[in-house]
Design an enzyme around this catalytic site. Structure first.
Site, mmCIF file in Angstrom:
data_model
loop_
_atom_site.group_PDB
_atom_site.id
_atom_site.type_symbol
_atom_site.label_atom_id
_atom_site.label_comp_id
_atom_site.label_asym_id
_atom_site.label_seq_id
_atom_site.Cartn_x
_atom_site.Cartn_y
_atom_site.Cartn_z
ATOM 1 N N ASP A 679 0.765 -1.229 0.237
ATOM 2 C CA ASP A 679 0.084 -0.238 0.085
ATOM 3 C C ASP A 679 0.811 1.244 0.090
ATOM 4 O O ASP A 679 0.720 2.166 -0.751
ATOM 5 C CB ASP A 679 -0.858 -0.197 1.208
ATOM 6 N N LYS A 683 1.582 4.125 -2.870
ATOM 7 C CA LYS A 683 1.405 5.640 -2.503
ATOM 8 C C LYS A 683 2.617 6.476 -3.031
ATOM 9 O O LYS A 683 2.523 7.515 -3.516
ATOM 10 C CB LYS A 683 1.285 5.829 -1.032
#
Length: 818
Positions: A679, A683
């Site tokens: 994740d 980002k």
């Protein structure tokens, strides 16, 4: 004195005739002198045309339709007229209907319905209506006569659309009224030739009849009573927010009627215009409303324009070629041949280069026009000086109209801005030097959208309606809808924004309602929906609705939704989403979406991709666009990992901290989905791309801090058992950091086009040292923020803040849209 004309819907039934009689009685009781002009009862003119054609077609069933016409009027007489008075009225009706039946029988025998005979057939509708209305008024105690206007209105023999000899007609009307003092109920629509042959004045000609009588007698006002409150700002069938104008000038009304306004019939205005008699459009079923006054001077200056009108179906013919440049007489030849072939031209536009001329005509005349042009310019076409005639079909015209447009800068800009931001392509443009009318040719498919877009831009600029299409009704999606519901009254009252939730979809079902779904009952609608969820079908439905100011909101983490982004953007619909898959996927796809949104001049917003509701991407772009250079980005970008390492202080084992995080909902059901760092990789990849680095996800270095054996086991329970084996390892990492007065942070770093994520230690002088709870924190080191980096800190996860970020993006798109 006033002339009151009542349309077919106003006299369409006995109840309606009673309403008309109440209006008439109010005028008479107030001492007003009036003349009444009536149309045929609603639908009767169409029925008369149909029965005439059936008789001419040798259809023996024409008598059944004829009998229905007779029965319709007979039923009205029996309901309105006292039984003791019915016989004489019915006898007069029978005299008329027997003549009609004899005429139709002759048509049936000859199998021919000439324009002259059709005019005579159609005239019976007004005559029957005038008979019934005058009889009912007499019964109410208002002495009156019904007047067959064919006696007075004299025309040429152009049957179906006869030209009125106004001087003779005016003389006849004045002489008649010198000797007739009773209230006159006049038949509309029809006149007669010098030979006594019945003619009609064109569809809507009853309005013309009223204007002729008003002009001849010097009326103070001519009132057209219909079933709407006046001349509306646009077509109410396509724009629900259309409203009546208080006043129009004659020229504004002429323009509106030419471009399709149905309330008034164009020739009606000419006699009133010449004699400077005001016309008023009123609603039979709302007589207290003032209606629209049409006069020499307009009164209402509140709006830049007075109306938006349209012509539904047109074809555009283009004549182009180098042989036209600088050659005198091309236009004369073109429009001369069209005139000789009786082809009506609706709109003309020509490029200043003289290389092309295009004009709009009705689609039914397209083939005839093409043939005429090819014959006229056959030599030029054969010698390639003029190209083959090009025809574009499936088009419409939209026109904005108003005298206030003259010498007012920005009108055209406002129109093209509104259409452009809603993806409506303009095919051709025309505007006269009077600046009274600006017309654009568009796709017929875009007509309703165009009317709504322009109506909102010019008449409801204080209210902006946003049409939302939401995919994903889980935690973030449902929270978003709750936030919109909570704020919708405030946004409407204070910021003039109105939200309509038109489309909804989850993984199982989808639901649409063009008028919008209540923010309170949306869950019931999606639960009860019967249509299975299909992303392509969802987009197809959204595109078919073709609503202005549409916004596509993706609150999923689904690749199937990302797969339709390109199609959505390509159709000029803005997108906002917290879904990171699009922007962290293949670089080509990321660039394609970015370029497409720029090309289409629409918004593609994804602020919530990084930091949930924190202003991360906005700040980054503000720095970049203002000329700052991003040297380095550092950040804790996972709320889960922030919570874990902020709470891992040595008082409990590392595995226990992870377990507690899962129990409190800080992790995914399988914590490894957070602990694998992917994740965070996505980002920092997104931020790197926003800075301008052409980076693929494989180029982001991900340094795992969880042992590989923890990912090798199948179940979550087995994962925790395996993780417990490494508690001492994590305790050792913590103690080493504490001895150096440092803290553990799982952070992402981007510098010089390289990105890396992994577990790091930071000292007290580092911006990420003072982090608590599950907050995210980012620091931007730039040429302007070099000594003291710019820091953004706050909740970086959770439904409330993520939904709030999406909501903010929606508001941003709303502020951009016209």
């Amino acid at each position: 004195m006033k002339v009151l004309k009542f349309g077919g819907s106003s006299v369409g039934s006995p109840d309606n005739i009673r309403q008309v009689s109440n209006i008439i009685s109010d005028y008479l009781n107030d001492g007003e002198k009036i003349i009444v002009v009536t149309s045929a009862m609603y639908g009767i003119t169409n029925d008369l045309i149909e029965v005439g054609k059936a008789a001419a077609a040798d259809d023996e069933n024409y008598t059944e339709l004829s009998d229905r016409i007779v029965s319709h009027h007979l039923a009205a007489i029996k309901e309105l007229i006292d039984i003791k008075s019915q016989s004489s009225i019915i006898a007069q009706m029978k005299f008329l209907t027997n003549n009609l039946e004899d005429l139709l029988h002759g048509v049936f025998l000859l199998k021919e319905l000439s324009p002259r005979t059709l005019d005579l057939v159609m005239s019976f509708g007004e005559r029957l209506a005038a008979l019934i209305i005058s009889s009912y008024l007499n019964q109410l105690g208002f002495p009156c006569e019904w007047l067959d206007a064919r006696q007075l209105i004299k025309t040429n023999d152009q049957f179906g659309n006869a030209k009125v000899f106004e001087s003779l007609t005016f003389e006849n009307i004045r002489k008649y009224f010198e000797s007739h003092q009773k209230l006159q109920v006049v038949t509309g629509f029809a006149g007669s030739t010098s030979k006594g042959e019945t003619t009609t004045l064109g569809r809507g000609g009853s309005d013309y009849t009223a204007a002729l009588f008003g002009a001849a007698l010097g009326a103070d006002e001519i009132e057209i009573w219909t079933d709407v409150d006046g001349v509306l700002t646009t077509d109410p069938k396509k724009v629900q927010d259309a409203f009546p104008q208080i006043s129009l000038s004659y020229v504004e009304a002429m323009e509106l009627s030419h471009f399709g306004a149905k309330v008034i019939y164009p020739p009606t205005l000419q006699p009133a215009f010449t004699e400077k008699i005001p016309l008023r459009i009123k609603n039979t079923f709302n007589p207290s409303f003032q209606g629209t006054i049409i006069s020499e001077m307009t009164e209402n200056k509140d709006f830049l324009i007075k109306g938006i009108s349209s012509i539904e179906n047109i074809s555009l013919i283009n004549l182009t070629g180098s042989g036209m440049v600088g050659v005198p007489g091309v236009s004369s030849r073109l429009f001369g041949t069209l005139a000789r072939n009786e082809i009506n031209i609706i709109l003309i536009t020509q490029a200043s280069s003289e290389h092309s001329i295009c004009f709009a005509i009705g689609p039914d005349q397209t083939d005839q026009a093409k043939t005429a042009i090819e014959e006229e310019f056959s030599n030029e076409i054969m010698n390639h000086k003029i190209d083959e005639v090009n025809i574009e079909s499936g088009l419409s015209i939209v026109a904005i109209i108003g005298e206030n447009m003259k010498n007012t800068p920005g009108i055209s800009g406002k129109l093209f801005d509104a259409l452009g931001k809603n993806g409506i392509n303009v095919v051709a443009i025309a505007q006269g030097s009077s600046e009274l009318n600006l017309s654009v040719v568009i796709s017929h498919f875009d007509l309703p959208k165009s009317l709504n877009t322009l109506h909102e831009a010019f008449f409801l600029s204080n209210v902006k309606t946003l049409h939302l299409f939401l995919v994903g009704t889980g935690l973030i999606g449902s929270t978003l809808l709750s936030q919109i519901k909570q704020q919708e009254e405030y946004l409407f009252n204070e910021h003039n924004m109105k939200f309509k939730l038109v489309g909804l979809a989850n993984s199982r079902k989808m639901y649409f309602n063009r008028e919008g779904v209540s923010m309170e009952s949306w869950k019931d609608h999606i639960d009860q929906a019967t249509e299975k969820s299909n992303m392509q079908q969802f987009v197809d439905k959204m595109l078919h609705l073709n609503l202005s100011n549409s916004i596509f909101v993706d609150c999923t983490a689904s690749q199937s939704v990302v797969d339709v982004y390109e199609q959505v953007l390509d159709n000029n619909i803005s997108i906002t989403t917290p879904n990171k898959l699009a922007n962290s996927g293949p670089l080509d796809h990321y660039n394609k979406l970015y370029r497409l949104s720029r090309k289409k001049n629409i918004k593609y917003l994804y602020e919530t991709n990084v930091g949930a509701g924190l202003p991360v991407i906005t700040t980054l772009n503000d720095l970049k666009w203002s000329g700052d250079w991003i040297i380095k980005i550092e950040g804790v970008l996972s709320g889960t990992l922030s919570y874990i390492f902020n709470n891992f202080d040595g008082s409990v084992k590392f595995s226990q901290v992870v377990r507690e995080a899962k129990e409190k909902g800080f992790t995914e059901p399988d914590p490894r989905d957070d602990l694998n760092g992917m994740d965070v990789v996505r980002k920092i990849l997104i931020l790197s791309r926003e800075v301008g680095y052409e980076m693929q996800i494989e180029e982001v270095k991900n340094e795992p801090f969880i042992p590989a054996s923890c990912f090798a086991v199948d179940s979550v329970d087995d994962f925790f058992k395996e993780l417990e084996k490494y508690d001492d390892h994590f305790t050792d990492l913590l103690e080493k950091a504490q001895k150096k007065k440092q803290k553990l942070r799982f952070m992402a770093t981007m510098a010089e086009g390289k990105a890396i994520v992994g577990l790091r230690t930071v000292g007290q002088d580092h911006a990420l040292y003072n982090l608590s709870g599950s907050d995210n924190m980012l620091s931007f080191t730039t040429t302007r923020y070099k000594e003291r980096p710019l820091v953004i800190k706050g909740p970086g996860a959770g439904a409330e803040v993520t939904a709030a970020g999406v909501f903010a993006d929606i508001i941003s798109i709303a502020n951009y849209l016209p």
